[in-house]
Design a protein around this motif. Sequence first.
Motif, PDB file in Angstrom:
ATOM      1  N   ASN A   1       0.764  -1.146  -0.475  1.00 35.99           N
ATOM      2  CA  ASN A   1       0.087   0.007   0.322  1.00 35.99           C
ATOM      3  C   ASN A   1       0.482   1.472   0.208  1.00 35.99           C
ATOM      4  OD1 ASN A   1      -3.114  -0.607   0.842  1.00 35.99           O
ATOM      5  ND2 ASN A   1      -2.439  -2.115   1.014  1.00 35.99           N
ATOM      6  N   THR A   2       2.502   1.575  -0.062  1.00 31.50           N
ATOM      7  CA  THR A   2       2.704   2.515   0.123  1.00 31.50           C
ATOM      8  C   THR A   2       3.983   2.655  -1.398  1.00 31.50           C
ATOM      9  OG1 THR A   2       4.634   1.255   1.142  1.00 31.50           O
ATOM     10  CG2 THR A   2       2.840   2.819   2.914  1.00 31.50           C
ATOM     11  N   TYR A   3       3.722   1.181  -2.093  1.00 32.98           N
ATOM     12  CA  TYR A   3       4.491   1.198  -3.327  1.00 32.98           C
ATOM     13  C   TYR A   3       4.351   2.411  -4.044  1.00 32.98           C
ATOM     14  CZ  TYR A   3       7.114  -0.133  -7.722  1.00 32.98           C
ATOM     15  OH  TYR A   3       7.905  -0.293  -7.813  1.00 32.98           O
ATOM     16  N   ASN A   4       3.292   2.437  -4.076  1.00 36.79           N
ATOM     17  CA  ASN A   4       2.167   3.496  -5.310  1.00 36.79           C
ATOM     18  C   ASN A   4       3.053   3.732  -6.263  1.00 36.79           C
ATOM     19  OD1 ASN A   4       0.389   6.005  -4.876  1.00 36.79           O
ATOM     20  ND2 ASN A   4       2.046   6.992  -4.424  1.00 36.79           N
ATOM     21  N   ASN A   5       3.163   2.579  -6.813  1.00 34.16           N
ATOM     22  CA  ASN A   5       3.798   2.519  -8.405  1.00 34.16           C
ATOM     23  C   ASN A   5       5.227   3.147  -8.719  1.00 34.16           C
ATOM     24  OD1 ASN A   5       1.562   0.952 -10.281  1.00 34.16           O
ATOM     25  ND2 ASN A   5       0.278   3.119  -9.302  1.00 34.16           N
ATOM     26  N   GLY A   6       5.863   3.423  -7.603  1.00 42.09           N
ATOM     27  CA  GLY A   6       6.969   3.720  -7.474  1.00 42.09           C
ATOM     28  C   GLY A   6       7.045   5.116  -6.940  1.00 42.09           C
ATOM     29  N   ASP A   7       5.980   5.988  -6.956  1.00 41.15           N
ATOM     30  CA  ASP A   7       6.120   6.640  -5.870  1.00 41.15           C
ATOM     31  C   ASP A   7       6.214   7.240  -4.653  1.00 41.15           C
ATOM     32  OD1 ASP A   7       4.085  10.261  -6.358  1.00 41.15           O
ATOM     33  OD2 ASP A   7       6.182   9.768  -5.833  1.00 41.15           O
ATOM     34  N   LEU A   8       7.119   6.143  -3.727  1.00 37.60           N
ATOM     35  CA  LEU A   8       6.076   5.993  -2.540  1.00 37.60           C
ATOM     36  C   LEU A   8       6.172   6.883  -1.435  1.00 37.60           C
ATOM     37  CD1 LEU A   8      10.788   4.334  -2.993  1.00 37.60           C
ATOM     38  CD2 LEU A   8       8.537   2.931  -3.287  1.00 37.60           C
ATOM     39  N   LEU A   9       5.432   6.213  -0.798  1.00 30.70           N
ATOM     40  CA  LEU A   9       5.267   7.140   0.707  1.00 30.70           C
ATOM     41  C   LEU A   9       5.464   6.789   1.619  1.00 30.70           C
ATOM     42  CD1 LEU A   9       1.482   6.165  -0.251  1.00 30.70           C
ATOM     43  CD2 LEU A   9       2.373   8.059  -0.910  1.00 30.70           C
ATOM     44  N   PRO A  10       5.670   8.255   2.502  1.00 32.94           N
ATOM     45  CA  PRO A  10       6.767   7.405   3.730  1.00 32.94           C
ATOM     46  C   PRO A  10       7.472   6.326   4.178  1.00 32.94           C
ATOM     47  CG  PRO A  10       5.494   9.268   4.150  1.00 32.94           C
ATOM     48  CD  PRO A  10       5.009   8.729   2.504  1.00 32.94           C
ATOM     49  N   ALA A  11       6.232   5.521   4.945  1.00 31.89           N
ATOM     50  CA  ALA A  11       6.627   4.121   5.637  1.00 31.89           C
ATOM     51  C   ALA A  11       6.820   3.316   4.853  1.00 31.89           C
ATOM     52  CB  ALA A  11       5.570   4.008   5.879  1.00 31.89           C
ATOM     53  N   PHE A  12       6.921   3.076   3.034  1.00 28.37           N
ATOM     54  CA  PHE A  12       7.273   1.618   2.239  1.00 28.37           C
ATOM     55  C   PHE A  12       9.094   1.445   2.907  1.00 28.37           C
ATOM     56  CE2 PHE A  12       7.758  -1.021  -1.032  1.00 28.37           C
ATOM     57  CZ  PHE A  12       8.824  -0.924  -1.119  1.00 28.37           C
ATOM     58  N   ASN A  13       9.506   2.732   2.546  1.00 27.50           N
ATOM     59  CA  ASN A  13      11.515   1.942   3.091  1.00 27.50           C
ATOM     60  C   ASN A  13      11.540   1.306   3.889  1.00 27.50           C
ATOM     61  OD1 ASN A  13      13.535   3.308   1.822  1.00 27.50           O
ATOM     62  ND2 ASN A  13      13.843   3.279   3.682  1.00 27.50           N
ATOM     63  N   ASN A  14      11.370   1.915   5.593  1.00 29.27           N
ATOM     64  CA  ASN A  14      11.364   1.177   6.337  1.00 29.27           C
ATOM     65  C   ASN A  14      10.347  -0.121   6.423  1.00 29.27           C
ATOM     66  OD1 ASN A  14      12.931   2.423   8.418  1.00 29.27           O
ATOM     67  ND2 ASN A  14      11.046   4.763   8.854  1.00 29.27           N
ATOM     68  N   ALA A  15       9.172  -0.284   6.458  1.00 26.99           N
ATOM     69  CA  ALA A  15       8.626  -1.448   6.092  1.00 26.99           C
ATOM     70  C   ALA A  15       9.422  -1.922   4.988  1.00 26.99           C
ATOM     71  CB  ALA A  15       6.859  -1.829   5.623  1.00 26.99           C
ATOM     72  N   ALA A  16       9.795  -2.088   4.057  1.00 29.78           N
ATOM     73  CA  ALA A  16      10.868  -3.312   2.608  1.00 29.78           C
ATOM     74  C   ALA A  16      11.351  -3.328   3.293  1.00 29.78           C
ATOM     75  CB  ALA A  16      10.251  -2.588   1.890  1.00 29.78           C
ATOM     76  N   GLN A  17      12.549  -2.954   3.931  1.00 27.60           N
ATOM     77  CA  GLN A  17      13.747  -3.298   4.478  1.00 27.60           C
ATOM     78  C   GLN A  17      13.636  -3.901   5.263  1.00 27.60           C
ATOM     79  OE1 GLN A  17      15.483  -2.240   1.706  1.00 27.60           O
ATOM     80  NE2 GLN A  17      17.643  -1.427   2.937  1.00 27.60           N
ATOM     81  N   ALA A  18      12.491  -4.235   6.668  1.00 28.72           N
ATOM     82  CA  ALA A  18      12.218  -4.811   7.162  1.00 28.72           C
ATOM     83  C   ALA A  18      12.581  -6.228   7.044  1.00 28.72           C
ATOM     84  CB  ALA A  18      11.583  -3.956   8.690  1.00 28.72           C
ATOM     85  N   TRP A  19      11.076  -6.071   5.914  1.00 34.00           N
ATOM     86  CA  TRP A  19      11.056  -7.571   5.515  1.00 34.00           C
ATOM     87  C   TRP A  19      12.155  -8.278   4.417  1.00 34.00           C
ATOM     88  CZ3 TRP A  19      11.105 -10.140   1.519  1.00 34.00           C
ATOM     89  CH2 TRP A  19       9.970 -11.468   0.867  1.00 34.00           C
ATOM     90  N   ASN A  20      12.735  -7.507   3.859  1.00 34.78           N
ATOM     91  CA  ASN A  20      14.345  -7.155   3.226  1.00 34.78           C
ATOM     92  C   ASN A  20      14.796  -8.193   4.047  1.00 34.78           C
ATOM     93  OD1 ASN A  20      12.707  -6.365   1.162  1.00 34.78           O
ATOM     94  ND2 ASN A  20      13.754  -5.061   1.085  1.00 34.78           N
ATOM     95  N   HIS A  21      15.588  -7.548   4.813  1.00 35.68           N
ATOM     96  CA  HIS A  21      16.327  -8.608   6.070  1.00 35.68           C
ATOM     97  C   HIS A  21      15.881  -9.485   6.758  1.00 35.68           C
ATOM     98  CE1 HIS A  21      18.336  -3.822   5.285  1.00 35.68           C
ATOM     99  NE2 HIS A  21      19.411  -4.674   5.631  1.00 35.68           N
ATOM    100  N   GLU A  22      14.775  -9.406   6.781  1.00 36.23           N
ATOM    101  CA  GLU A  22      14.391 -10.986   7.161  1.00 36.23           C
ATOM    102  C   GLU A  22      14.490 -11.776   6.582  1.00 36.23           C
ATOM    103  OE1 GLU A  22      11.309 -10.648  10.526  1.00 36.23           O
ATOM    104  OE2 GLU A  22      10.269 -12.527   9.548  1.00 36.23           O
ATOM    105  N   PHE A  23      14.284 -11.591   5.064  1.00 36.86           N
ATOM    106  CA  PHE A  23      14.185 -12.756   3.946  1.00 36.86           C
ATOM    107  C   PHE A  23      15.438 -12.526   4.199  1.00 36.86           C
ATOM    108  CE2 PHE A  23      12.117 -14.640   0.654  1.00 36.86           C
ATOM    109  CZ  PHE A  23      13.562 -15.209  -0.311  1.00 36.86           C
ATOM    110  N   PHE A  24      16.120 -11.657   4.264  1.00 39.46           N
ATOM    111  CA  PHE A  24      18.282 -11.715   4.251  1.00 39.46           C
ATOM    112  C   PHE A  24      18.823 -13.323   4.769  1.00 39.46           C
ATOM    113  CE2 PHE A  24      21.963 -11.493   2.545  1.00 39.46           C
ATOM    114  CZ  PHE A  24      22.626 -10.287   3.274  1.00 39.46           C
TER     115      PHE A  24
END
Lengths: 231, 212
Positions: B67-90
């Motif tokens: 809901n915050t990806y917004n087709n690449g025009d990122l909304l504020p929470a995207f960065n923290n949420a995606a990075q939290a997800w990405n790191h756990e996955f990593f």
Amino acid sequence: MAIRSVASRKTLAGLKETSSRLFGFRGLQTFTLPDLPYDYGALEPAISGEIMQIHHQKHHQAYITNYNNALEQLDLAVNKGDASTVVKLQSAIKFNGGGHVNHSIFWKNLAPINEGGGEPPKGSLGSAIDTHFGSLEGLVKKMSAEGAAVQGSGWVWLGLDKELNKLVVDTTANQDPLVTKGGSLVPLVGIDVWEHAYYLQYKNVRPEYLKNVWKVINWKYASEVYEKECK
Amino acid sequence: MAASAAVTANYVLKPPPFALDALEPHMSRQTLEFHWGKHHRAYVDNLKKQVLGTELEGKTLDHIIHNTYNNGDLLPAFNNAAQAWNHEFFWESMKPGGGGKPSGELLALLERDFTSYEKFYEEFNAAAATQFGAGWAWLAYANDKLKVVKTPNAVNPLVLGSFPLLTIDVWEHAYYLDFQNRRPDYIKTFMNNLVSWEAVSARLEAAKAASG
């Protein structure tokens, strides 16, 4: 190394300009790594000698090597009329050419403390900073905050908007030069906030790097550029 | 009670599935102390603060990311949420004594979609090496096909409609203490010594099941 310690800075400056460009096959101008006007360890403790050496000899050199390769491929493609390759090369040129442009400015933006690093700007730039930002402290606070907020890799800049004749603070992503944010923008001070610029010393604490880098910012150079561009 | 537990439970700094020194000498304890202990922790803590009192509060990471990806025009929470997800996955993409060639169905699919494991290795390496600036390289699954994808900053294949199967973090903080500028050496070390093909296979099974 030997050249730097024996030659005076004036001589070196003359050598630098010509040595940073090499004329290759068919007149294609390629680039070489400019010398730093100070030793790697001269900016300590603000920026470690280890970081300066790797930043200069590895990162900046890699941008130059890759930029030269891209330019050679571009030259071939242009001469062949290969439009799609010309377009395909644009991102490599922007990344690596931008990296070379930005880092060349950055080395001049820094100076050892005993050579004026950290000394506040006087003259017209000093006044302009007070006019636009209230004070040098105000500018430093704003640039540090914006630099800390850059997501991923990028730069924070103090620039002169020549058209509007005012100072601006802006950030760019990756190796985008300041001019990509506005054709009339001239960079005065750029601070690299890629992690490679500070990680070995400051680790994840980018704000601490931004707090300390001001101690070695070369305002004399920024003033020279400002005065030249204001004429 | 259960509801508020669910709210905070969504944003947990899960420890990696191995001790912080277990990946030595390929990935140092020091790197993990900073990468997991500082960087990943900060994404989780900052996300909690960021969504507090907003309509994103209590939503899953997946929901926030979509809901915050917004087709690449990122909304504020995207960065923290995606990075939290990405790191756990990593972290879960790695294991001590990992790396090397996979086997079984995963190998068969890699050979089908890349012609050989070596070609996949080359392509994954190239993607990781050429992602300019900060980002990630992925093995992903979509439309019954495996592919290699590279993404900038916090972006991940979830927002591109694919199932992530494997990732390597190529932000400089992921490798700088151990490899400095030598990203290609880091990537090779990851592929040869750290990849958990078990985790990748399990994710592939889940992805196939989810695609119906």
